[in-house]
Design an enzyme around this catalytic site. Structure first.
Site, PDB file in Angstrom:
ATOM      1  N   HIS A 164      16.543  21.560  56.651  1.00  0.00           N
ATOM      2  CA  HIS A 164      16.597  20.583  55.551  1.00  0.00           C
ATOM      3  C   HIS A 164      16.885  19.167  56.047  1.00  0.00           C
ATOM      4  CE1 HIS A 164      16.150  23.718  52.671  1.00  0.00           C
ATOM      5  NE2 HIS A 164      17.256  24.330  53.035  1.00  0.00           N
TER       6      HIS A 164
ATOM      7  N   ASP B 171      12.481  30.895  56.336  1.00  0.00           N
ATOM      8  CA  ASP B 171      13.694  30.810  55.512  1.00  0.00           C
ATOM      9  C   ASP B 171      13.259  30.810  54.034  1.00  0.00           C
ATOM     10  OD1 ASP B 171      16.798  29.649  55.819  1.00  0.00           O
ATOM     11  OD2 ASP B 171      15.806  28.956  53.992  1.00  0.00           O
TER      12      ASP B 171
ATOM     13  N   HIS C 226      14.156  28.908  51.735  1.00  0.00           N
ATOM     14  CA  HIS C 226      14.034  27.535  51.226  1.00  0.00           C
ATOM     15  C   HIS C 226      12.943  26.788  51.982  1.00  0.00           C
ATOM     16  CE1 HIS C 226      18.334  28.701  50.515  1.00  0.00           C
ATOM     17  NE2 HIS C 226      18.040  28.228  49.316  1.00  0.00           N
TER      18      HIS C 226
ATOM     19  N   ASP D  52      17.700  34.599  54.167  1.00  0.00           N
ATOM     20  CA  ASP D  52      18.020  34.415  52.748  1.00  0.00           C
ATOM     21  C   ASP D  52      16.849  34.816  51.853  1.00  0.00           C
ATOM     22  OD1 ASP D  52      16.703  32.210  53.798  1.00  0.00           O
ATOM     23  OD2 ASP D  52      18.244  30.755  53.203  1.00  0.00           O
TER      24      ASP D  52
HETATM   25  N1  Q9C Z   1      25.982  26.758  45.942  1.00  0.00           N
HETATM   26  C1  Q9C Z   1      19.613  26.895  54.201  1.00  0.00           C
HETATM   27  O1  Q9C Z   1      19.354  28.048  53.881  1.00  0.00           O
HETATM   28  N2  Q9C Z   1      22.191  24.542  47.704  1.00  0.00           N
HETATM   29  N3  Q9C Z   1      20.075  25.993  53.332  1.00  0.00           N
HETATM   30  C2  Q9C Z   1      23.071  25.658  47.493  1.00  0.00           C
HETATM   31  C3  Q9C Z   1      24.562  26.907  45.950  1.00  0.00           C
HETATM   32  C4  Q9C Z   1      21.782  24.313  49.053  1.00  0.00           C
HETATM   33  C5  Q9C Z   1      20.251  26.301  51.929  1.00  0.00           C
HETATM   34  C6  Q9C Z   1      23.819  25.585  46.214  1.00  0.00           C
HETATM   35  C7  Q9C Z   1      21.061  25.457  49.714  1.00  0.00           C
HETATM   36  C8  Q9C Z   1      20.744  25.129  51.140  1.00  0.00           C
HETATM   37  C9  Q9C Z   1      19.488  26.471  55.619  1.00  0.00           C
HETATM   38 ZN    ZN Z   2      17.610  28.798  53.357  1.00  0.00          ZN
END
Ligand code: Q9C
Ligand code: ZN
Length: 357
Positions: A170, A206, A208, A295
């Protein structure tokens, strides 16, 4: 298979993050890397090796020097504040409508704020990125893990795995976010291009979308980016990751987004993985950087796909079957009880020829 790992990630140890403003337990915690390391160490087919230091230059080849400076200075400047706090998170961001109607040149000339609150928003995407006293050091070591993994493959290994933590995909050239500070995979891919003169493909699995990786290589044709991820209409990072994002200028056609439906299963996902692999195979190059997230798992607390441990083994096999050398770098994955099994399944799939010890 060699696994690059160091416990120097442990200084980045957030306890809480926010979910739409509500404090919730942090997802991206040191125990993630420890679970994967323990499972691989117990397996016998993996050899854990430490990273070597590579200095700041490979980071500065990808990231704005201002981001690096900010991350280095952030915690020391918190310590000079009056307020007591465990971690630093922004609450004010320079979102695009603030500059509506103003010219690109005018917007680009806006100065970085001096106040730490302003700086944290300036260099950040979202509030899920707590900065802790050891965050900068951990993020630097995650880059060194990635670059050491690159060195193993450039040195003749067909596949190597870097247990990067914190993750990276990200993080854009001038922006941290989504648990990421430096873009480990982008820094690795750029280093491979410099070392080999070849084109490199990044395959991001991933859950995301890797908005940072996409941004960094948006106008470049020497690094192609293919990503499978939960449709951004449903999931973070919301604002990028749609199928119509193909790159611009020399990078036009070098970006492939394959958004997935809610609760996509192994079969649905693997069919699109094959599309991504065909797309990668259509361009010359001998090395793939894999941004590997777990994830996508059916029980992940923040993902919304439904992959299984057996799906990961098959994914590893199909990626390796392309016949290119693999620099595999860890991104997300937050269901702690399954992380070790899932990593072992994926990597054993990819390293199918590794004999039992
Ligand atoms: N509490 C990676 O998997 N928002 N990043 C989460 C939930 C951000 C994920 C909110 C998610 C980022 C590397
Ligand atoms: Zn992720």
């Amino acid at each position: 298979m060699q696994v690059v790992h160091t416990d120097r990630h442990r200084g980045h140890d957030p306890s809480v993050e926010t979910y739409l403003g509500v404090p919730v337990p942090a997802c991206e915690v040191p125990a993630r890397a420890e679970a994967i390391r323990d499972a691989l160490a117990a397996d016998g087919r993996f050899e854990i090796v430490p990273p070597t230091e590579h200095g700041p230059d490979p980071i500065l080849a990808v990231h704005d020097a201002g981001l690096v400076r900010f991350l280095e200075e952030a915690w020391p400047s918190v310590e000079r504040q009056e307020i007591e706090r465990d971690f630093l998170v922004a609450d004010t961001y320079p979102t695009r409508q603030m500059f509506s109607g103003m010219s690109d040149a005018f917007v680009a000339a806006r100065p970085e704020p001096e106040a730490i609150g302003g700086r944290t928003g300036w260099w950040g995407l979202d509030s899920s990125n707590p900065i802790r006293p050891g965050t900068y050091e951990a993020a630097r070591w995650a880059v060194d893990v990635a670059l050491t993994t690159v060195n193993l493959v450039l040195g003749g290994e067909t596949v190597a795995y870097g247990l990067c933590r914190p993750p990276g995909h990200h993080a854009a050239a001038a922006m941290a976010g989504g648990y990421c500070f430096f873009n480990n995979a982008a820094i690795a891919a750029a280093a491979i291009v410099r070392a080999t003169g070849e084109r490199v493909a990044i395959l991001d699995v991933d859950v995301h979308h890797g908005n940072g990786t996409q941004q960094i290589f948006w106008r470049r044709d020497d690094v192609r980016y293919a990503s499978l991820h939960a449709d951004p209409r449903r999931l973070y990072p919301f604002f990028l990751g749609h199928a119509d994002e193909v790159g611009e200028g020399p990078g036009r056609g070098a970006n492939l987004n394959l958004p997935q439906p809610l609760r996509a299963d192994d079969a649905t996902y693997l069919a699109d993985l094959d599309r991504a692999l065909e797309w990668i195979a259509a361009t010359p190059g001998s090395i793939i950087v894999v941004s590997l997230g777990f994830d996508t798992y059916e029980k992940d607390p923040i993902g919304d796909l439904a992959l299984t441990t057996e799906g990961y083994a098959e994914m590893g096999r199909r990626v390796a079957a392309l016949g290119r050398r693999l620099v595999i770098l860890q991104e997300g994955g937050y269901h702690l009880p399954s992380l070790g099994d899932n990593a072992r399944a994926w990597l054993r799939g990819a390293g199918g020829t590794i004999p039992e010890p």
